[in-house]
Design a protein around this motif. Structure first.
Motif, PDB file in Angstrom:
ATOM      1  N   ALA A 121       0.045   0.669 -15.921  1.00 36.85           N
ATOM      2  CA  ALA A 121      -0.505   0.956 -14.595  1.00 36.85           C
ATOM      3  C   ALA A 121      -1.573  -0.071 -14.225  1.00 36.85           C
ATOM      4  O   ALA A 121      -1.612  -0.567 -13.091  1.00 36.85           O
ATOM      5  N   MET A 122      -2.424  -0.401 -15.188  1.00 36.67           N
ATOM      6  CA  MET A 122      -3.486  -1.377 -14.914  1.00 36.67           C
ATOM      7  C   MET A 122      -2.894  -2.752 -14.603  1.00 36.67           C
ATOM      8  O   MET A 122      -3.318  -3.406 -13.649  1.00 36.67           O
ATOM      9  N   LYS A 125      -1.366  -2.786 -11.297  1.00 38.28           N
ATOM     10  CA  LYS A 125      -2.359  -2.458 -10.272  1.00 38.28           C
ATOM     11  C   LYS A 125      -1.952  -1.241  -9.451  1.00 38.28           C
ATOM     12  O   LYS A 125      -1.983  -1.247  -8.224  1.00 38.28           O
ATOM     13  N   VAL A 126      -1.532  -0.181 -10.159  1.00 37.63           N
ATOM     14  CA  VAL A 126      -1.236   1.095  -9.507  1.00 37.63           C
ATOM     15  C   VAL A 126      -2.168   2.151 -10.070  1.00 37.63           C
ATOM     16  O   VAL A 126      -2.645   2.049 -11.198  1.00 37.63           O
ATOM     17  N   LYS A 127      -2.433   3.150  -9.258  1.00 34.66           N
ATOM     18  CA  LYS A 127      -3.274   4.267  -9.662  1.00 34.66           C
ATOM     19  C   LYS A 127      -2.725   5.523  -9.010  1.00 34.66           C
ATOM     20  O   LYS A 127      -1.755   5.462  -8.239  1.00 34.66           O
ATOM     21  N   GLU A 128      -3.346   6.647  -9.296  1.00 31.77           N
ATOM     22  CA  GLU A 128      -2.896   7.900  -8.689  1.00 31.77           C
ATOM     23  C   GLU A 128      -2.904   7.760  -7.171  1.00 31.77           C
ATOM     24  O   GLU A 128      -3.873   7.292  -6.586  1.00 31.77           O
ATOM     25  N   ASN A 135       2.001  -3.069  -2.542  1.00 25.80           N
ATOM     26  CA  ASN A 135       0.597  -3.450  -2.439  1.00 25.80           C
ATOM     27  C   ASN A 135       0.144  -3.333  -0.998  1.00 25.80           C
ATOM     28  O   ASN A 135       0.448  -4.179  -0.169  1.00 25.80           O
ATOM     29  N   LYS A 156      -1.200   3.853 -19.309  1.00 23.86           N
ATOM     30  CA  LYS A 156      -2.362   3.296 -18.628  1.00 23.86           C
ATOM     31  C   LYS A 156      -2.322   1.769 -18.594  1.00 23.86           C
ATOM     32  O   LYS A 156      -2.612   1.156 -17.571  1.00 23.86           O
ATOM     33  N   SER A 204      -0.903   5.722  -5.493  1.00 17.25           N
ATOM     34  CA  SER A 204      -0.311   4.444  -5.082  1.00 17.25           C
ATOM     35  C   SER A 204       1.136   4.654  -4.648  1.00 17.25           C
ATOM     36  O   SER A 204       1.847   5.491  -5.200  1.00 17.25           O
ATOM     37  N   ARG A 209       5.716   9.577 -17.334  1.00 20.06           N
ATOM     38  CA  ARG A 209       4.325   9.132 -17.324  1.00 20.06           C
ATOM     39  C   ARG A 209       4.310   7.627 -17.509  1.00 20.06           C
ATOM     40  O   ARG A 209       5.019   7.086 -18.345  1.00 20.06           O
TER      41      ARG A 209
END
Length: 80
Positions: A21-22, A25-28, A47, A18, A30, A15
């Motif tokens: 990830a922020m 700049k990745v999210k589910e 990106n 958060k 990505s 995992r």
């Protein structure tokens, strides 16, 4: 930061916190590149370019625009 590797099917997963990830700049969903560098696992965000309608339409010109395409008579309650 210490995280635990877990089993996910026949693979292993971890995992991403958060805050990481922020900042990355990745999210589910990505896409990332995974590589090994001197025995270390390195994840690099891919990106993907974000497209805008204005940007895409600015590329349309007389040489690459196509004519209308006939798709047949109206069917059902379509109005042409």
């Amino acid at each position: 930061m210490k995280v635990q590797i877990q089993k996910w099917g026949n693979s292993l997963a971890l995992r991403i916190p958060k805050s990481f990830a922020m900042e990355a700049k990745v999210k589910e969903g990505s896409a990332v590149d995974i590589s090994l560098k001197k025995g270390k696992i390195v994840l690099t965000p891919l990106n993907e370019k974000e497209y805008t309608l204005e940007g895409l339409l600015s590329k349309v010109n007389d040489q690459n625009i196509h004519a209308e395409i006939f798709t047949g008579k109206p069917v059902g309650r379509e109005i042409w």
